[in-house]
Design a protein around this motif. Structure first.
Motif, PDB file in Angstrom:
ATOM      1  N   GLN A 138      32.144 -16.012   7.638  1.00 32.06           N
ATOM      2  CA  GLN A 138      32.741 -17.355   7.691  1.00 32.06           C
ATOM      3  C   GLN A 138      33.825 -17.451   8.765  1.00 32.06           C
ATOM      4  OE1 GLN A 138      33.578 -17.754   3.454  1.00 32.06           O
ATOM      5  NE2 GLN A 138      31.973 -19.304   3.307  1.00 32.06           N
ATOM      6  N   GLU A 168      32.060 -17.973  12.057  1.00 32.34           N
ATOM      7  CA  GLU A 168      31.644 -19.365  12.205  1.00 32.34           C
ATOM      8  C   GLU A 168      32.849 -20.253  12.546  1.00 32.34           C
ATOM      9  OE1 GLU A 168      29.760 -21.152   8.768  1.00 32.34           O
ATOM     10  OE2 GLU A 168      28.730 -22.582  10.053  1.00 32.34           O
ATOM     11  N   ALA A 169      33.950 -20.031  11.842  1.00 31.09           N
ATOM     12  CA  ALA A 169      35.158 -20.845  12.075  1.00 31.09           C
ATOM     13  C   ALA A 169      35.711 -20.633  13.484  1.00 31.09           C
ATOM     14  CB  ALA A 169      36.217 -20.511  11.037  1.00 31.09           C
ATOM     15  N   ARG A 173      23.547 -15.681   4.445  1.00 27.90           N
ATOM     16  CA  ARG A 173      23.026 -17.022   4.767  1.00 27.90           C
ATOM     17  C   ARG A 173      23.777 -18.112   4.004  1.00 27.90           C
ATOM     18  NH1 ARG A 173      19.788 -19.012   8.448  1.00 27.90           N
ATOM     19  NH2 ARG A 173      21.418 -20.518   8.578  1.00 27.90           N
ATOM     20  N   GLU A 174      23.982 -17.830   2.718  1.00 24.37           N
ATOM     21  CA  GLU A 174      24.636 -18.809   1.830  1.00 24.37           C
ATOM     22  C   GLU A 174      26.041 -19.162   2.309  1.00 24.37           C
ATOM     23  OE1 GLU A 174      22.878 -18.141  -2.601  1.00 24.37           O
ATOM     24  OE2 GLU A 174      24.997 -17.673  -2.273  1.00 24.37           O
ATOM     25  N   LYS A 175      26.694 -18.193   2.986  1.00 23.40           N
ATOM     26  CA  LYS A 175      28.093 -18.412   3.414  1.00 23.40           C
ATOM     27  C   LYS A 175      28.199 -19.208   4.700  1.00 23.40           C
ATOM     28  CE  LYS A 175      30.409 -15.145   0.766  1.00 23.40           C
ATOM     29  NZ  LYS A 175      31.448 -14.193   0.576  1.00 23.40           N
ATOM     30  N   ILE A 176      27.059 -19.403   5.378  1.00 28.16           N
ATOM     31  CA  ILE A 176      27.082 -20.176   6.625  1.00 28.16           C
ATOM     32  C   ILE A 176      26.924 -21.650   6.262  1.00 28.16           C
ATOM     33  CG2 ILE A 176      25.860 -20.585   8.805  1.00 28.16           C
ATOM     34  CD1 ILE A 176      25.058 -17.600   8.727  1.00 28.16           C
ATOM     35  N   THR A 177      27.835 -22.467   6.779  1.00 25.85           N
ATOM     36  CA  THR A 177      27.792 -23.867   6.337  1.00 25.85           C
ATOM     37  C   THR A 177      26.926 -24.751   7.251  1.00 25.85           C
ATOM     38  OG1 THR A 177      29.829 -24.275   7.538  1.00 25.85           O
ATOM     39  CG2 THR A 177      30.032 -23.788   5.200  1.00 25.85           C
ATOM     40  N   SER A 178      26.940 -24.467   8.572  1.00 31.69           N
ATOM     41  CA  SER A 178      26.155 -25.313   9.470  1.00 31.69           C
ATOM     42  C   SER A 178      24.884 -24.581   9.879  1.00 31.69           C
ATOM     43  CB  SER A 178      26.978 -25.613  10.719  1.00 31.69           C
ATOM     44  OG  SER A 178      27.305 -24.402  11.356  1.00 31.69           O
ATOM     45  N   SER A 179      23.947 -25.302  10.485  1.00 30.08           N
ATOM     46  CA  SER A 179      22.743 -24.600  10.972  1.00 30.08           C
ATOM     47  C   SER A 179      22.268 -25.271  12.264  1.00 30.08           C
ATOM     48  CB  SER A 179      21.630 -24.617   9.939  1.00 30.08           C
ATOM     49  OG  SER A 179      21.296 -25.942   9.651  1.00 30.08           O
TER      50      SER A 179
END
Ligand SMILES: O=C([C@H](O)CO)[C@H](O)[C@H](O)COP(=O)(O)O
Length: 210
Positions: free
Chosen positions: A174, A177-178, A204-210
């Motif tokens: 996370q 990603e941030a 995968r679950e911890k990634i918010t965007s795709s």
């Protein structure tokens, strides 16, 4: 942010077994450099054949013969190939030319670069598609950690997408990603996990965007 699984296993059979479990959770499948050296570019061809909906990343780590090696990767159906950012500008230009010819992507791997901000700006001008901020396996073994602060700095310096690799795990994904990565490459935290499938699912679950 896309999730890339970096496969640093040493046989195509092991890689395919892993992918049966984890492919559903990733966007990009990476044929790791040791795997390509051990098995050849047939791993890239095989990944694309069995997983046509995934982006296939050939971690060629090209240091010379940029156009030739990039073309080899693209002919094997790679979507991405890597060129070392420390290599000569002519090598980078060759890899970029091949990427344009095949309408694919070249990622410059920043491993070993000392002045990363300066080189990032140069690489953007040379036309690479992605910049990969990478803490290599050997550097990790000597205490090297992911460079999240630098990811943020580079995000403000260049417009091209950034990827991050090296030691990324479930509890740091996370932050990656941030910090502004468009791709996070995760190797050992998936392939060496007790349950690679469960590890990939949780990351995968911890990634918010795709
Ligand atoms: O690119 C890599 C390395 O140079 C060996 O090929 C790794 O795939 C990359 O560092 C990600 O691996 P992990 O650090 O195990 O997540």
């Amino acid at each position: 942010m896309k999730l890339q699984v970096s496969i640093d296993l040493l046989s195509l059979e092991q890689a395919m077994n892993l992918l049966q479990d984890v492919a559903a959770y990733v966007d990009v499948i990476e044929a790791g450099t040791p795997l390509i050296k051990q098995e050849g570019l047939k791993v890239v061809e095989t990944f694309k054949k069995f997983f046509p909906d995934k982006l296939i990343f050939a971690d060629m780590k090209t240091m010379d013969a940029g156009e030739l090696e990039a073309e080899m990767a693209f002919k094997a159906n790679a979507d991405f190939t890597t060129v070392l950012a420390v290599s000569n500008d002519a090598t980078i230009e060759g890899a970029v030319a091949a990427a344009r010819k095949y309408n694919k992507y070249v990622t410059a791997d920043m491993i070993g670069v000392h002045d990363r901000v300066k080189r990032a700006v140069e690489l953007e001008k040379l036309g690479v598609n992605y910049l990969e901020l990478h803490t290599g396996l050997d550097e990790q073994a000597h205490g090297g950690v992911s460079r999240l602060d630098e990811l943020q700095t580079l995000r403000g310096m260049v417009k091209i997408p950034l990827s991050a690799a090296g030691g990324i795990k479930e509890d740091t994904i996370q932050q990656v990603e941030a910090a502004g990565a468009q791709i996070a490459a995760v190797g050992a935290a998936i392939y060496a996990a007790k349950s690679p499938k469960e590890a990939a699912r949780r990351i995968r679950e911890k990634i918010t965007s795709s």
